[in-house]
Design an enzyme around this catalytic site. Structure first.
Site, PDB file in Angstrom:
ATOM      1  N   HIS A  80       6.397  -2.498  32.371  1.00 16.64           N
ATOM      2  CA  HIS A  80       5.954  -2.827  33.724  1.00 16.64           C
ATOM      3  C   HIS A  80       7.066  -3.423  34.586  1.00 16.64           C
ATOM      4  O   HIS A  80       6.907  -3.527  35.812  1.00 16.64           O
ATOM      5  CB  HIS A  80       4.782  -3.821  33.670  1.00 16.64           C
ATOM      6  CG  HIS A  80       3.460  -3.200  33.387  1.00 16.64           C
ATOM      7  ND1 HIS A  80       3.094  -2.745  32.152  1.00 16.64           N
ATOM      8  CD2 HIS A  80       2.397  -2.952  34.205  1.00 16.64           C
ATOM      9  CE1 HIS A  80       1.870  -2.258  32.191  1.00 16.64           C
ATOM     10  NE2 HIS A  80       1.422  -2.368  33.432  1.00 16.64           N
ATOM     11  N   GLU A 102      -6.689 -18.929  12.787  1.00 15.35           N
ATOM     12  CA  GLU A 102      -7.093 -18.654  11.402  1.00 15.35           C
ATOM     13  C   GLU A 102      -5.898 -18.663  10.454  1.00 15.35           C
ATOM     14  O   GLU A 102      -5.867 -17.937   9.454  1.00 15.35           O
ATOM     15  CB  GLU A 102      -7.828 -17.301  11.282  1.00 15.35           C
ATOM     16  CG  GLU A 102      -8.932 -17.081  12.284  1.00 15.35           C
ATOM     17  CD  GLU A 102     -10.112 -18.023  12.093  1.00 15.35           C
ATOM     18  OE1 GLU A 102      -9.990 -18.982  11.316  1.00 15.35           O
ATOM     19  OE2 GLU A 102     -11.143 -17.793  12.732  1.00 15.35           O
TER      20      GLU A 102
END
Length: 401
Positions: free
Chosen positions: A354, A379
């Site tokens: 981009h 986690e």
């Protein structure tokens, strides 16, 4: 339909569920995600829509009002939702872990009391292990439960609680030295309590305070909070499974399936980043042609697509391993590690494609660039996953000489 991240061997019901979720993501989540994220606004309308689809009860058994689907089905749904907005998948994930822990470890009374309302989405779950002074070292927790008649009194401070404000049921891990003599290994003197509370912030029940939302770089919309217990009294029948000393194992079981969920989120975010990158590369022109026709960009797209495909395959393998009833900590650790690392890399490559526009908040890739880092630590960090993987490999390949 896109070619990447397809899953072989799905039933007609699984395909129908995934098609429904994907349509919901395309129509109800992607068009509003960036605006809501910039305002750090809880996506209540989206959550209500997921509730109507029955996703809060996706893995809860049919006898308790759920759909009784597999971990694979759930993970693939999470992948689709994270593709739209990762924060929404986080709202579901913590709820799912608590429901899973109840299903696997709860007493019959606890299952009958909580699971039907969790399946309907009327009770939203959250779970709490971490504390301010520790990260991955769960054995070092200091929050404590002391027995007092037919109740336990809980004191301590917990940290990084996803859904801390919006949840109405929190699974909290604390130390409980009762019945465990001095010198007992820390992980054998922990207990999980099921703490019911009112949604919101401040004192949500006597002895329990949710101070407010933690301001984060990304992963906005979903509330991340602290949890403070000061003389919180919990009935003994709200001890998960009804026995002390099993909390660590119960939590690790929940985190194991949670790691498959985080891998699925990484896959979903990476897929969206690839979609944005390959689309922009065909629209943006330099030197008289779309940048997609430049070899450097084609190489980048090839690498991104390969990473998306590899992460998806490992996530699916980990979910299927768990569904088969086999131990899957090795596969879940590998999937979580690879998917989160690849997600970061794919998002960064899409950001680079981009160019300067990727730095603008008007473009969706800017949001993904801030969201991807959370998956590197959620986690369990990459280092923790490597430690788990290494230990399990040494068990599997033990030298017999």
């Amino acid at each position: 339909m896109a070619r990447l991240a397809q899953t072989a061997g799905l039933t007609d019901i699984q395909q129908e569920i995934l098609s429904t979720v994907r349509d919901f993501v395309d129509k109800e989540i992607i068009p509003v995600a960036t605006e809501l994220e910039h305002r750090d606004e809880y996506p209540q309308q989206i959550v209500d829509g997921l509730k109507e689809l029955g996703l809060f009860g996706l893995m809860i058994p049919e006898e308790y009002g759920g759909l009784g689907e597999s971990l694979l089905t759930y993970a693939l749904c999470v992948e689709e939702i994270a593709r739209g907005w990762m924060s929404v998948s986080g709202i579901i994930n913590t709820h799912f872990i608590v429901a899973y822990m109840l299903k696997q470890h709860g007493t019959q009374e606890q299952k009958e009391h909580f699971l039907p309302r969790m399946a309907a989405g009327d009770i939203r779950g959250a779970f709490s292990m971490s504390e301010p002074a520790l990260g991955s070292d769960v054995s070092a927790i200091t929050s404590k439960a002391v027995k007092d008649g037919d109740e336990y009194v809980l004191n301590g401070q917990k940290m990084w609680l996803t859904n801390g404000g919006t949840s109405s049921l929190v699974a909290v891990l604390v130390r409980s030295d009762e019945g465990h003599p001095e010198g007992t290994a820390p992980h054998k003197s922990m207990t999980t309590f099921l703490v019911e509370k009112e949604p919101g912030f401040g004192e949500v029940r006597p002895g329990l305070t949710i101070p407010g939302k933690i301001d984060k770089m990304g992963y906005k919309g979903v509330d991340t909070t602290e949890l403070i217990m000061d003389g919180l009294r919990i009935p003994a029948d709200r001890m998960l499974g009804g026995v002390t000393g099993r909390g660590f194992y119960q939590m690790m079981d929940g985190v194991e399936v949670g790691r498959v969920n985080v891998a699925a989120r990484g896959c979903g975010v990476a897929q969206r980043a690839f979609e944005l990158g390959v689309q922009y590369a065909q629209q943006r022109h330099t030197f008289g042609k779309p940048i997609a026709q430049h070899q450097a960009i084609q190489f980048k797209l090839a690498e991104m697509a390969t990473k998306v495909e590899a992460a998806h395959a490992m996530m699916v393998n980990a979910a299927r391993k768990k569904d088969s009833g086999e131990r899957n900590d090795l596969e879940a650790g590998m999937a979580k590690y690879l998917a989160s690392e690849y997600c970061k890399e794919v998002v960064e490559d899409a950001f680079r494609i981009h160019g300067g526009y990727g730095f603008s908040k008007e473009y969706e890739i800017e949001r993904l660039y801030r969201e991807a880092p959370m998956l590197l630590i959620g986690e369990g960090t990459a280092e923790i996953q490597k430690m788990i993987i290494g230990r399990r490999l040494l068990e599997e390949y033990r030298f017999q000489g």
